[in-house]
Design a protein around this motif. Structure first.
Motif, PDB file in Angstrom:
ATOM      1  N   VAL A 254       0.763  -1.364   0.023  1.00 41.01           N
ATOM      2  CA  VAL A 254      -0.137  -0.009   0.021  1.00 41.01           C
ATOM      3  C   VAL A 254       0.698   1.229   0.015  1.00 41.01           C
ATOM      4  O   VAL A 254       1.830   1.599   0.890  1.00 41.01           O
ATOM      5  CB  VAL A 254      -0.902  -0.077   1.277  1.00 41.01           C
ATOM      6  CG1 VAL A 254      -1.693   1.236   1.248  1.00 41.01           C
ATOM      7  CG2 VAL A 254      -1.969  -1.327   0.979  1.00 41.01           C
ATOM      8  N   ALA A 255       0.589   2.002  -0.967  1.00 38.36           N
ATOM      9  CA  ALA A 255       1.619   3.275  -1.184  1.00 38.36           C
ATOM     10  C   ALA A 255       1.391   4.099  -0.217  1.00 38.36           C
ATOM     11  O   ALA A 255       2.153   5.122   0.211  1.00 38.36           O
ATOM     12  CB  ALA A 255       1.725   3.555  -2.572  1.00 38.36           C
ATOM     13  N   GLN A 256       0.027   4.783  -0.180  1.00 33.26           N
ATOM     14  CA  GLN A 256      -0.365   5.611   0.872  1.00 33.26           C
ATOM     15  C   GLN A 256       0.063   5.605   2.366  1.00 33.26           C
ATOM     16  O   GLN A 256       0.236   4.116   2.493  1.00 33.26           O
ATOM     17  CB  GLN A 256      -1.785   5.852   0.751  1.00 33.26           C
ATOM     18  CG  GLN A 256      -2.724   5.081   1.595  1.00 33.26           C
ATOM     19  CD  GLN A 256      -4.151   5.426   1.330  1.00 33.26           C
ATOM     20  OE1 GLN A 256      -4.633   5.016   0.209  1.00 33.26           O
ATOM     21  NE2 GLN A 256      -4.764   5.844   2.095  1.00 33.26           N
ATOM     22  N   GLU A 257       0.205   6.566   2.916  1.00 32.33           N
ATOM     23  CA  GLU A 257       0.503   6.310   4.467  1.00 32.33           C
ATOM     24  C   GLU A 257      -0.740   5.871   5.109  1.00 32.33           C
ATOM     25  O   GLU A 257      -1.703   6.098   5.096  1.00 32.33           O
ATOM     26  CB  GLU A 257       0.779   7.773   5.019  1.00 32.33           C
ATOM     27  CG  GLU A 257       1.353   7.922   6.493  1.00 32.33           C
ATOM     28  CD  GLU A 257       1.735   9.327   7.091  1.00 32.33           C
ATOM     29  OE1 GLU A 257       1.802   9.366   8.050  1.00 32.33           O
ATOM     30  OE2 GLU A 257       1.776  10.118   6.001  1.00 32.33           O
ATOM     31  N   VAL A 258      -0.226   4.937   6.042  1.00 28.84           N
ATOM     32  CA  VAL A 258      -1.355   4.211   6.879  1.00 28.84           C
ATOM     33  C   VAL A 258      -0.961   4.297   8.206  1.00 28.84           C
ATOM     34  O   VAL A 258       0.254   3.706   8.586  1.00 28.84           O
ATOM     35  CB  VAL A 258      -1.315   2.815   6.428  1.00 28.84           C
ATOM     36  CG1 VAL A 258      -2.614   2.094   7.234  1.00 28.84           C
ATOM     37  CG2 VAL A 258      -1.643   2.507   4.954  1.00 28.84           C
ATOM     38  N   SER A 259      -1.898   4.780   9.258  1.00 27.63           N
ATOM     39  CA  SER A 259      -1.498   4.901  10.548  1.00 27.63           C
ATOM     40  C   SER A 259      -2.735   4.208  11.135  1.00 27.63           C
ATOM     41  O   SER A 259      -3.657   3.726  10.550  1.00 27.63           O
ATOM     42  CB  SER A 259      -1.626   6.483  10.878  1.00 27.63           C
ATOM     43  OG  SER A 259      -2.941   6.856  10.797  1.00 27.63           O
ATOM     44  N   PRO A 260      -2.534   3.969  12.398  1.00 27.25           N
ATOM     45  CA  PRO A 260      -3.724   3.397  13.416  1.00 27.25           C
ATOM     46  C   PRO A 260      -5.054   4.240  13.111  1.00 27.25           C
ATOM     47  O   PRO A 260      -6.005   3.432  13.046  1.00 27.25           O
ATOM     48  CB  PRO A 260      -3.266   3.697  14.826  1.00 27.25           C
ATOM     49  CG  PRO A 260      -1.665   3.379  14.609  1.00 27.25           C
ATOM     50  CD  PRO A 260      -1.437   4.229  13.487  1.00 27.25           C
ATOM     51  N   HIS A 261      -4.866   5.531  12.990  1.00 26.84           N
ATOM     52  CA  HIS A 261      -6.147   6.378  12.787  1.00 26.84           C
ATOM     53  C   HIS A 261      -6.556   6.082  11.210  1.00 26.84           C
ATOM     54  O   HIS A 261      -7.920   6.022  11.096  1.00 26.84           O
ATOM     55  CB  HIS A 261      -5.817   7.712  13.080  1.00 26.84           C
ATOM     56  CG  HIS A 261      -6.701   8.590  13.682  1.00 26.84           C
ATOM     57  ND1 HIS A 261      -7.121   7.869  15.090  1.00 26.84           N
ATOM     58  CD2 HIS A 261      -7.641   9.676  13.345  1.00 26.84           C
ATOM     59  CE1 HIS A 261      -8.006   8.803  15.569  1.00 26.84           C
ATOM     60  NE2 HIS A 261      -8.415   9.690  14.312  1.00 26.84           N
ATOM     61  N   SER A 262      -6.093   5.641  10.454  1.00 27.08           N
ATOM     62  CA  SER A 262      -6.452   5.196   9.298  1.00 27.08           C
ATOM     63  C   SER A 262      -7.500   4.098   9.256  1.00 27.08           C
ATOM     64  O   SER A 262      -8.560   4.005   8.603  1.00 27.08           O
ATOM     65  CB  SER A 262      -5.383   4.713   8.189  1.00 27.08           C
ATOM     66  OG  SER A 262      -4.340   5.678   8.033  1.00 27.08           O
ATOM     67  N   PHE A 263      -7.415   3.035  10.358  1.00 28.07           N
ATOM     68  CA  PHE A 263      -8.182   1.933  10.431  1.00 28.07           C
ATOM     69  C   PHE A 263      -9.594   2.709  10.942  1.00 28.07           C
ATOM     70  O   PHE A 263     -10.424   2.181  10.596  1.00 28.07           O
ATOM     71  CB  PHE A 263      -7.752   1.146  11.402  1.00 28.07           C
ATOM     72  CG  PHE A 263      -6.606   0.257  11.015  1.00 28.07           C
ATOM     73  CD1 PHE A 263      -6.817  -1.163  10.718  1.00 28.07           C
ATOM     74  CD2 PHE A 263      -5.179   0.618  10.607  1.00 28.07           C
ATOM     75  CE1 PHE A 263      -5.891  -2.171  10.296  1.00 28.07           C
ATOM     76  CE2 PHE A 263      -4.352  -0.328  10.072  1.00 28.07           C
ATOM     77  CZ  PHE A 263      -4.794  -1.614   9.924  1.00 28.07           C
ATOM     78  N   ARG A 264      -9.405   3.604  12.031  1.00 27.22           N
ATOM     79  CA  ARG A 264     -10.638   4.302  12.669  1.00 27.22           C
ATOM     80  C   ARG A 264     -11.412   5.040  11.174  1.00 27.22           C
ATOM     81  O   ARG A 264     -12.494   4.799  11.214  1.00 27.22           O
ATOM     82  CB  ARG A 264     -10.258   5.256  13.432  1.00 27.22           C
ATOM     83  CG  ARG A 264     -11.484   5.891  14.219  1.00 27.22           C
ATOM     84  CD  ARG A 264     -11.026   6.771  15.322  1.00 27.22           C
ATOM     85  NE  ARG A 264     -11.666   7.574  16.183  1.00 27.22           N
ATOM     86  CZ  ARG A 264     -12.729   7.337  16.888  1.00 27.22           C
ATOM     87  NH1 ARG A 264     -12.985   5.984  17.343  1.00 27.22           N
ATOM     88  NH2 ARG A 264     -13.619   8.228  17.472  1.00 27.22           N
ATOM     89  N   HIS A 265     -10.611   5.752  10.455  1.00 25.59           N
ATOM     90  CA  HIS A 265     -11.327   6.366   9.136  1.00 25.59           C
ATOM     91  C   HIS A 265     -12.119   5.354   8.440  1.00 25.59           C
ATOM     92  O   HIS A 265     -13.074   5.781   8.033  1.00 25.59           O
ATOM     93  CB  HIS A 265     -10.201   7.221   8.505  1.00 25.59           C
ATOM     94  CG  HIS A 265      -9.653   8.410   9.199  1.00 25.59           C
ATOM     95  ND1 HIS A 265     -10.301   9.212  10.187  1.00 25.59           N
ATOM     96  CD2 HIS A 265      -8.420   8.786   9.241  1.00 25.59           C
ATOM     97  CE1 HIS A 265      -9.489  10.194  10.565  1.00 25.59           C
ATOM     98  NE2 HIS A 265      -8.426   9.913  10.154  1.00 25.59           N
ATOM     99  N   SER A 266     -11.378   4.332   8.131  1.00 24.02           N
ATOM    100  CA  SER A 266     -12.135   3.205   7.341  1.00 24.02           C
ATOM    101  C   SER A 266     -13.332   2.815   7.927  1.00 24.02           C
ATOM    102  O   SER A 266     -14.223   2.214   6.949  1.00 24.02           O
ATOM    103  CB  SER A 266     -10.895   2.389   6.687  1.00 24.02           C
ATOM    104  OG  SER A 266      -9.844   2.954   6.287  1.00 24.02           O
ATOM    105  N   PHE A 267     -13.160   2.350   9.147  1.00 25.36           N
ATOM    106  CA  PHE A 267     -14.295   1.573   9.746  1.00 25.36           C
ATOM    107  C   PHE A 267     -15.503   2.589   9.545  1.00 25.36           C
ATOM    108  O   PHE A 267     -16.496   2.062   9.406  1.00 25.36           O
ATOM    109  CB  PHE A 267     -13.807   1.627  11.200  1.00 25.36           C
ATOM    110  CG  PHE A 267     -14.914   1.400  12.141  1.00 25.36           C
ATOM    111  CD1 PHE A 267     -15.112  -0.004  12.591  1.00 25.36           C
ATOM    112  CD2 PHE A 267     -15.616   2.542  13.136  1.00 25.36           C
ATOM    113  CE1 PHE A 267     -16.606  -0.293  13.346  1.00 25.36           C
ATOM    114  CE2 PHE A 267     -16.516   2.115  13.893  1.00 25.36           C
ATOM    115  CZ  PHE A 267     -16.958   0.799  14.075  1.00 25.36           C
ATOM    116  N   ALA A 268     -15.312   3.846   9.774  1.00 26.90           N
ATOM    117  CA  ALA A 268     -16.611   4.785   9.803  1.00 26.90           C
ATOM    118  C   ALA A 268     -16.973   4.989   8.293  1.00 26.90           C
ATOM    119  O   ALA A 268     -18.120   4.960   8.226  1.00 26.90           O
ATOM    120  CB  ALA A 268     -16.217   6.329  10.524  1.00 26.90           C
TER     121      ALA A 268
END
Length: 316
Positions: A254-268
């Motif tokens: 995955v090229a884009q930056e992924v952080s723990p908060h990315s999981f929260r954004h994706s969840f919502a």
């Protein structure tokens, strides 16, 4: 409050108030302490060491200096979001001092923070999110305790939309019903110590169950209630979680930056894309106001617009 308005003493009392009465987290307290120490040094530089002597002009000058930086002292200009966060600490301090009668007027009330540019959350598409989770470990074949733990952490992040601090703070007893056919539940402790009960789906339950039976016993060297442990047997750190997420994203390509908060954004975002009511998403995320949750509806509208532009015969 004790008599007088000495800045150092007032800051200490305000931080104690945030910790004891507001239940602020250690992370929040550390940020406020840094910001208010910077403010105290600014006041000292202009000859003010007592809150009763502070004027609106002093606070406004501080705001300007934050935004402009100070080359003579090697201080770079802060981003609007950082200026706003620092001013929030300063405004809270003066509001606290006025409320408790240390100062007659709230001199910071009229100094408004800059409005940061609106940044929409970056959610990963479903297939990429699954790829990142699967890259963390394979509960079917992995025997390494670290990889079993990492897979369980990422499954639980995406299943619940937990903040990084909420996941790190989980204890074993916060989970229930991992072996239930329809999934279990987890208690998440959010900002201000507020608890919420969030469902956990079967994939996350199975990953956490594999971790608890095949990995955690090997990591638990000194006991304790923490769910996710590091190699020394202590509770994992925020940095460890970041490293796990980054490494899994890199392995997944995955090229884009992924952080723990990315999981929260994706969840919502994925819940709303699937037709979930925004009030339900608000409750699951632990937002005090639905206004905070509404930013995810903008992401969904942007996704709809992209699909429409790509697929509708009269879009162009």
């Amino acid at each position: 409050m004790t008599p007088g308005g000495g800045a150092t003493a007032r800051i200490r009392e305000y931080l104690d108030h945030l910790a004891v009465e507001k239940g602020a987290s250690a992370h929040t307290l550390a940020a406020y302490r840094r910001d208010l120490d910077r403010y105290r040094r600014h006041l000292a530089a202009v000859g003010v060491d007592d809150l009763t002597a502070v004027t609106e002009a002093h606070v406004e000058d501080f705001r300007v200096r934050l935004a402009a930086g100070d080359p003579d002292e090697g201080r770079a200009a802060l981003a609007p979001s950082s200026v706003a966060r620092t001013l929030a600490a300063v405004r809270g301090l003066h509001r606290f001092a006025t409320r408790d009668g240390v100062t007659e007027a709230d001199v910071a009330a009229a100094v408004t923070p800059p409005r940061p540019p609106r940044r929409l959350p970056k959610a990963l598409p479903v297939d990429r999110m699954i790829a990142v989770i699967e890259a963390a470990g394979d509960t079917g074949v992995d025997t390494d305790p670290g990889r079993l733990r990492d897979r369980a952490m990422l499954e639980l992040l995406y299943a619940t939309g937990a903040r990084a601090a909420e996941l790190i703070g989980l204890d074993v007893d916060d989970l229930d019903g991992l072996d239930h056919p329809e999934g279990g539940t987890v208690i998440l402790r959010g900002k201000g110590g507020k608890e919420r009960l969030v469902p956990v789906g079967r994939p996350a339950c199975e990953a956490v169950g594999a971790y608890l039976t095949r990995a955690r016993p090997a990591l638990a060297k000194r006991g304790g209630p923490a769910l996710f442990l590091n190699t020394r047997g202590g509770r994992i750190s925020r940095q460890t979680l970041w490293n796990v997420v980054s490494a899994a994203a890199a392995r997944a390509g995955v090229a884009q930056e992924v952080s723990p908060h990315s999981f929260r954004h994706s969840f919502a975002t994925h819940l709303l894309d699937g037709g979930a009511d925004i009030r339900v998403v608000q409750e699951l995320l632990g937002h005090a106001s639905v206004t905070t949750t509404q930013v995810y509806t903008l992401v969904t509208v942007d996704t709809l617009r992209e699909v429409w532009a790509e697929c509708h015969p009269r879009a162009r």
